[in-house]
Design a protein around this motif. Structure first.
Motif, PDB file in Angstrom:
ATOM      1  N   UNK A 153       7.914  18.541   9.427  1.00  0.00           N
ATOM      2  CA  UNK A 153       8.270  17.868  10.695  1.00  0.00           C
ATOM      3  C   UNK A 153       7.447  16.598  10.817  1.00  0.00           C
ATOM      4  N   UNK A 154       8.041  15.644  11.545  1.00  0.00           N
ATOM      5  CA  UNK A 154       7.323  14.366  11.671  1.00  0.00           C
ATOM      6  C   UNK A 154       7.419  13.880  13.111  1.00  0.00           C
ATOM      7  N   UNK A 170      -0.782   7.449  16.403  1.00  0.00           N
ATOM      8  CA  UNK A 170      -0.712   8.205  15.150  1.00  0.00           C
ATOM      9  C   UNK A 170       0.731   8.529  14.762  1.00  0.00           C
ATOM     10  N   UNK A 171       0.914   8.630  13.425  1.00  0.00           N
ATOM     11  CA  UNK A 171       2.161   9.238  12.942  1.00  0.00           C
ATOM     12  C   UNK A 171       1.720  10.579  12.338  1.00  0.00           C
ATOM     13  N   UNK A 172       2.298  11.645  12.848  1.00  0.00           N
ATOM     14  CA  UNK A 172       1.844  12.971  12.402  1.00  0.00           C
ATOM     15  C   UNK A 172       2.953  13.638  11.580  1.00  0.00           C
ATOM     16  N   UNK A 173       2.566  14.081  10.411  1.00  0.00           N
ATOM     17  CA  UNK A 173       3.523  14.797   9.558  1.00  0.00           C
ATOM     18  C   UNK A 173       2.925  16.168   9.214  1.00  0.00           C
ATOM     19  N   UNK A 174       3.731  17.209   9.347  1.00  0.00           N
ATOM     20  CA  UNK A 174       3.255  18.552   8.982  1.00  0.00           C
ATOM     21  C   UNK A 174       4.187  19.119   7.924  1.00  0.00           C
ATOM     22  N   UNK A 191       0.413  28.448   5.080  1.00  0.00           N
ATOM     23  CA  UNK A 191      -0.341  27.499   5.905  1.00  0.00           C
ATOM     24  C   UNK A 191       0.463  26.193   6.038  1.00  0.00           C
ATOM     25  N   UNK A 192      -0.135  25.287   6.821  1.00  0.00           N
ATOM     26  CA  UNK A 192       0.547  23.998   7.055  1.00  0.00           C
ATOM     27  C   UNK A 192      -0.441  22.874   6.795  1.00  0.00           C
ATOM     28  N   UNK A 193       0.054  21.908   6.043  1.00  0.00           N
ATOM     29  CA  UNK A 193      -0.753  20.698   5.804  1.00  0.00           C
ATOM     30  C   UNK A 193      -0.353  19.660   6.858  1.00  0.00           C
ATOM     31  N   UNK A 194      -1.313  19.262   7.681  1.00  0.00           N
ATOM     32  CA  UNK A 194      -1.001  18.292   8.734  1.00  0.00           C
ATOM     33  C   UNK A 194      -1.681  16.967   8.401  1.00  0.00           C
TER      34      UNK A 194
END
Ligand SMILES: Nc1ncnc2c1ncn2[C@@H]1O[C@H](COP(=O)(O)OP(=O)(O)OP(=O)(O)O)[C@@H](O)[C@H]1O
Ligand SMILES: [Mg+2]
Length: 429
Positions: A82-83, A99-103, A115-118
């Protein structure tokens, strides 16, 4: 991005290798891994980095979005990356970050998300530049619009001035031509007018002579018979009766012609470039004489003249104003009607008012009638310059024009002029 591995060494390598702030969280959102940019972005002292692992991510990350929806959880739920753009973050020092956040989900070998890499990309500087650029663009746009407005305004002014110049140039050459014709016509008309009286006297002489002859030959049948025959042949009885009327109508006609020539001379005054004391009633009368053809037998003119002193003005130019106001009033009356011309003194000014019982001016047109080229008349009938020129002539005299109108009832135009002439030119008069 799809990361297929267990969360040990390779996910750590992956996190460490990223240049954006990045961390890995499990389902409880406890931090498993993080990189140096993560410490830097969240203003965490590297010496305290040891305590981060296995701690709750929100203890270190401060983003508005976390309060309502956790991005890592969303990624777990979606089972896919998700972004989020334009995420607002806050440092401990109170600084706001863009910020631009990508998970991205991290799966084990069985394909389960463990797990999730954020990743957090700091675009604060870009956003700031973008904002500045937007402000700059807005400013530029406004400047451009202002420039366009000014150019349009100036173009309109130039067009109007040019139109007025062309018109007044035309009026002045027309004036010279009319003055020339008036001058040429003056002599022959005076010739006719001056000789009418003599003709009348001569005619009277012949009538007396005939009467005397008739008296003399009374009783002499031979002479009387011949005389009567001649009289009959030339229809002398009719001629004698008609002669007086004929002379009278020649006199009348030449008087009218003289009046028109005088009107032309007044209208086209070559002294119009000079300020002069002028009898405005005389000018208005001359203008009405020139317009007679347009209103005779259908419009009654009511002259309600006050006691006006001579007015210092450019007489030829004011004649153009009267001519246009009266021509407009005449045009406004379709069939039959009335026009009132009223004059009076008001303090140091004179007021000349023309009122007509014509069609009137619709409210929405009242503000436009003084604009050059505004006309409601058919193509080829009106240029729409009459009132704009009248306005500038009256303004040049230090006066003003007022208008009142009601559709279906008629219009009143009021010209107010200082008796002493244009204020700045008084001494030239
Ligand atoms: N007395 C009036 N009654 C009704 N409408 C009028 C009157 N005077 C002016 N107008 C309106 O104002 C318009 C503009 O008048 P203006 O004298 O400037 O131009 P015009 O008469 O149309 O053309 P031109 O004077 O060049 O022959 C007219 O077309 C008409 O619509
Ligand atoms: Mg007009």
């Amino acid at each position: 991005m799809k990361v297929e591995n267990d969360k040990t060494s390779s996910s750590l390598d992956l996190v460490k290798g990223l240049s954006d702030s990045a961390f890995v969280v499990d389902r409880e959102r406890n931090i498993q891994d993080f990189n140096r940019p993560f410490l830097k972005l969240n203003r965490i002292d590297p010496h305290k980095a040891r305590g981060i692992k296995e701690s709750f991510c929100r203890d270190h990350v401060n983003m508005e979005i976390c309060e309502n929806s956790c991005i890592a959880l969303k990624c777990f739920e979606a089972g896919a990356a998700v972004r989020f753009d334009e995420v607002k973050g806050k440092t401990e020092g109170g600084e706001t970050l863009n910020l631009i956040v990508t998970a991205v989900p991290i799966r084990n070998q069985q394909g389960e998300i463990v797990s999730v890499l954020e990743m957090h990309r700091d675009v604060t500087d870009e956003a700031r530049i973008h904002e500045k650029y937007k402000v700059f663009l807005d400013k530029e746009k406004r400047a451009k619009e202002e420039l366009e407005r000014l150019v349009n305004e100036r173009t309109k002014e130039l067009r109007n001035t040019q139109a007025q110049l062309v018109h007044s140039e035309k009026m002045s050459s027309l004036g010279q031509m009319v003055a020339g014709i008036a001058h040429e016509l003056n002599n022959p008309i005076n010739f006719i007018y001056g000789n009418v009286e003599t003709l009348k006297e001569y005619t009277q002489g012949f009538q007396d002579l005939l009467a005397g002859m008739e008296h003399l030959i009374e009783g002499n049948d031979g002479l009387k018979g011949g005389f009567d025959q001649l009289k009959e042949k030339h229809d002398i009885n009719f001629v004698l009766g008609d002669l007086g009327k004929l002379v009278q109508s020649i006199r009348h006609g030449s008087e009218r012609a003289a009046e028109i020539v005088q009107g032309l001379k007044t209208f086209s005054r070559l002294d119009q470039a000079q300020l002069k004391e002028t009898d405005l009633h005389q000018d208005i009368d001359m203008t009405l004489t020139l317009l007679r053809n347009k209103y005779k037998n259908r419009i009654e003119i009511h002259r309600e003249y006050g006691d006006l002193p001579p007015v210092v003005c450019f007489s030829g130019q004011l004649n153009q104003v009267f001519m246009n106001l009266l021509a407009n009033a005449i045009d406004a009356i379709e069939k039959e009607g009335d026009i009132w011309v009223r004059t009076r003194v008001d303090g140091k000014s004179v007021v000349i008012e023309t009122r007509d019982s014509g069609m009137g001016i619709p409210k929405e047109n009242l503000s436009k009638i003084f604009d050059p080229f505004f006309t409601s008349k058919d193509v080829g009938k009106g240029t729409g310059l009459g009132l704009s020129i009248s306005y500038s002539i009256v303004e040049k005299h230090g006066g003003k024009i007022e208008v009142e109108s009601e559709v279906g009832k008629g219009s009143t135009f009021r010209v107010i002029l200082p008796i002493g002439g244009p204020p700045e030119q008084k001494d030239q008069a």
